[in-house]
Write a protein that holds these residues in place. Sequence first.
Motif, short mmCIF file in Angstrom:
data_model
loop_
_atom_site.label_atom_id
_atom_site.label_comp_id
_atom_site.label_asym_id
_atom_site.label_seq_id
_atom_site.Cartn_x
_atom_site.Cartn_y
_atom_site.Cartn_z
N GLY A 1 -5.06 -6.20 -10.75
CA GLY A 1 -5.07 -4.75 -10.77
C GLY A 1 -4.98 -4.23 -12.18
N LYS B 1 0.83 -1.20 0.00
CA LYS B 1 0.00 0.00 0.00
C LYS B 1 0.87 1.26 0.00
CE LYS B 1 -3.89 -2.20 2.39
NZ LYS B 1 -4.81 -2.16 3.57
N GLU C 1 -2.76 0.96 -3.87
CA GLU C 1 -2.46 -0.45 -3.71
C GLU C 1 -1.66 -0.92 -4.92
OE1 GLU C 1 -6.09 -2.24 -0.99
OE2 GLU C 1 -6.17 -2.54 -3.17
N ARG D 1 -5.46 0.70 -7.71
CA ARG D 1 -4.86 -0.63 -7.53
C ARG D 1 -4.19 -1.04 -8.84
NH1 ARG D 1 -5.84 -5.43 -3.99
NH2 ARG D 1 -5.22 -7.30 -5.16
#
Length: 371
Positions: free
Chosen positions: A172, A105, A210, A141
């Motif tokens: 992602g 993260k 992310e 992400r």
Amino acid sequence: MGSGISNFSAPPTRHNTWTLAAYKNMARKRLGRKPDIDLKSIADKSWDIAPGESTVSPAAFYLPGQLERVTGWEGKRFYPYVHPAQTMEGGVCIEQGATRGYLIKDAWLVDGALYKGNASHWLSRKPSTFPRISVDHEIERGAVYCTQNGNSWFGTWLMEDCVTYALACDEGVPVTTAPSARFPLFTQAPAYEDWLDMRPLRLHSAFFRELVLFDDHCNNRSRHARYRAMGQKLLAHVDAAPHPGVFILRGGDGDLRLLRNEIAVAEHLAKTRGFRIIDPLRADVPSIVAACAGAQVVIGVEGSQLVHGVNVLQPGGCVLTLQPPNRFVSYYKYLTDRDHQHFGFVVGLPEGDGFRIDVAEVERTLDLMPL
């Protein structure tokens, strides 16, 4: 391989901020303070995507005395990092690790490197002297599928990074580094991406809320399945009728492995065995894939250019590499072992700044293989 469309297809937003992450990393190294650690080691979460397994390598096909000619070998980049004699003689038990994912993260991408705190992960081999501080995009992400080796060598990009792309689509927005003057996009990459339905997001800089990274270097069943699916996508564009084989010329491109009598060997096999000859430096991707599709044998100087044929080689097919004595590489043997194919080699004799291959030895080695 999947459709090429990410399950996380939200577009990036403009970020318009800045970071000193790259300069802090450079300062730590120069001042000898806290050692740099890999980004994966501080992941908020890690998991197995596919299990590992144990495999035993079969013997290669080669004539007596070939391995005694080897004066140098490349092994540090290629798992399982053993001397080629062990690999070629067969019987090596290899632990093929699991395919793994890592979630980090709040990470930064700056000019080919990823940063978070004291951790980094390099996607390029040559850090920029003056990395940028401005960051153009924010990604909710993202999943990075490119690697240092894949950004450096075309063959690795096509055989490895493109295979990991399928994982990135599931985790992602698939992200790769943007081309630059130091790291231009491979000439044939756009055509391959088109045929493989790859639509990555190319970035110089970004902030990831992310970020997913992968361990995908082991030849387990998941990697085998994704690689074969990639080959089938390519074959869907051409006539894949069986034929005896294809000789893929290397010439003087890339790291120098100059086969002095390359054209003579290729033309001999075209005459005696009906092999096709293709020069990938002078042909487009459709022509290259069409020439390689259906080949029973892929042959040429060991190097990245052989990937064009190995990509579409079917189970039971054969790869025969012509090896310079001072730079023996086992890489394609690992792929043929994984994909239920056969591997053979001939080691040349040094001649000037290159080497020469005995065409009679090539013929005798082909006679050993299950054609």
